[in-house]
Design an enzyme around this catalytic site. Structure first.
Site, PDB file in Angstrom:
ATOM      1  N   MET A 271       0.838  -1.198   0.000  1.00 35.47           N
ATOM      2  CA  MET A 271       0.000   0.000   0.000  1.00 35.47           C
ATOM      3  C   MET A 271       0.873   1.248   0.000  1.00 35.47           C
ATOM      4  O   MET A 271       1.699   1.424   0.903  1.00 35.47           O
ATOM      5  CB  MET A 271      -0.900   0.026   1.241  1.00 35.47           C
TER       6      MET A 271
ATOM      7  N   GLY B  68       1.372   4.148   4.627  1.00 36.30           N
ATOM      8  CA  GLY B  68       2.230   3.335   3.766  1.00 36.30           C
ATOM      9  C   GLY B  68       2.714   2.067   4.428  1.00 36.30           C
ATOM     10  O   GLY B  68       3.334   2.109   5.477  1.00 36.30           O
ATOM     11  N   SER B  69       2.447   0.906   3.826  1.00 40.49           N
ATOM     12  CA  SER B  69       2.749  -0.345   4.502  1.00 40.49           C
ATOM     13  C   SER B  69       2.445  -1.541   3.591  1.00 40.49           C
ATOM     14  O   SER B  69       2.288  -1.390   2.389  1.00 40.49           O
ATOM     15  CB  SER B  69       1.933  -0.440   5.791  1.00 40.49           C
ATOM     16  N   ARG B  70       2.318  -2.734   4.206  1.00 41.01           N
ATOM     17  CA  ARG B  70       2.082  -3.950   3.438  1.00 41.01           C
ATOM     18  C   ARG B  70       1.262  -4.933   4.265  1.00 41.01           C
ATOM     19  O   ARG B  70       1.342  -4.946   5.494  1.00 41.01           O
ATOM     20  CB  ARG B  70       3.428  -4.584   3.084  1.00 41.01           C
TER      21      ARG B  70
END
Length: 232
Positions: free
Chosen positions: A102, A189-191
């Site tokens: 993301m 922001g990440s996964r």
């Protein structure tokens, strides 16, 4: 229907987690505008971006048992076989992992990939490396859970990234949720990694755009009847 009600129905909702940040950006915009007009416009642009970041739109969720939907908006960055994080107790042998990255413009509200009971929920502190890196799965701060469903046990891991500094869970261990229901959020922001049960193969490819609660990642019952849909 009044104009106000019509606008409200068309507008995308903002998740309650975002309002303190939006308010903070708005105050900053006022201060910057007082210092110098052009700086104020930059502040209001950042405020608008923050509101956009915390949007929480309704999704049309496929509801047939066996379908695995994306838990996050973003890009399918990796599909590979690897051993899940040890703290989950999910498997000591490699399972297929689908990773969704993301960026800061994606919706960051995360949704259940399958219906089931959350039997394990574990938080692990760590680093804040680029979430797209493979080693981010091992080194970064993360929150993982194991979902017991009718088609097996699924692992879901929220991973913080370079900018992300807070993983916010909405549920607790032992909760039972339906596919597409919201379970958490990662700020900025990440996964999210999804570990599929043995024998379940992904239906997406690397680089594909995924939409949380809508994009089908896999089908554990490929021979079953056609799917239906529900708006959540």
């Amino acid at each position: 229907m009044s104009i106000v009600k019509s606008i409200r129905r068309q507008a995308t909702p903002i998740h309650r987690e975002g309002w303190p940040f939006i308010a903070g950006f708005a105050v900053l915009a006022l201060i910057l505008g007082w210092i110098w007009g052009p700086l104020g416009w930059i502040g209001w642009i950042l405020t608008a971006w923050c509101a956009y970041f915390f949007r929480d739109p309704a999704r049309t969720v496929p509801v047939r048992e066996g379908l695995v939907v994306s838990p996050a908006d973003g890009r399918v960055s990796q599909i590979l076989a690897c051993v899940p994080p040890a703290e989950l107790g999910l498997s000591e042998t490699p399972l297929v992992r689908v990773s969704i990255f993301m960026n800061v413009f994606d919706c960051h509200v995360n949704r259940m990939p399958v219906s089931g009971r959350i039997v394990t929920m574990v938080y692990r502190p760590g680093l804040f490396l680029n979430a797209e890196l493979h080693k981010a799965s091992d080194d970064n701060e993360r929150s993982g859970m194991v979902i017991e469903s009718m088609t097996g046990r699924y692992g879901v891991v929220q991973i913080a990234g370079l900018i992300a500094r807070r993983i916010v869970p909405f549920v607790k261990e032992g909760a039972t949720l339906g596919v597409g229901e919201r379970f958490g959020l990662i700020r900025f922001g990440s996964r999210v990694d999804v570990y599929l049960p043995e024998g379940v193969r992904p239906l997406v490819g690397e680089g594909q755009k995924a939409i949380a609660g809508e994009t089908v990642l896999a089908d554990a019952r490929a021979a079953d009847p056609a799917r239906g849909f529900a708006l959540i």
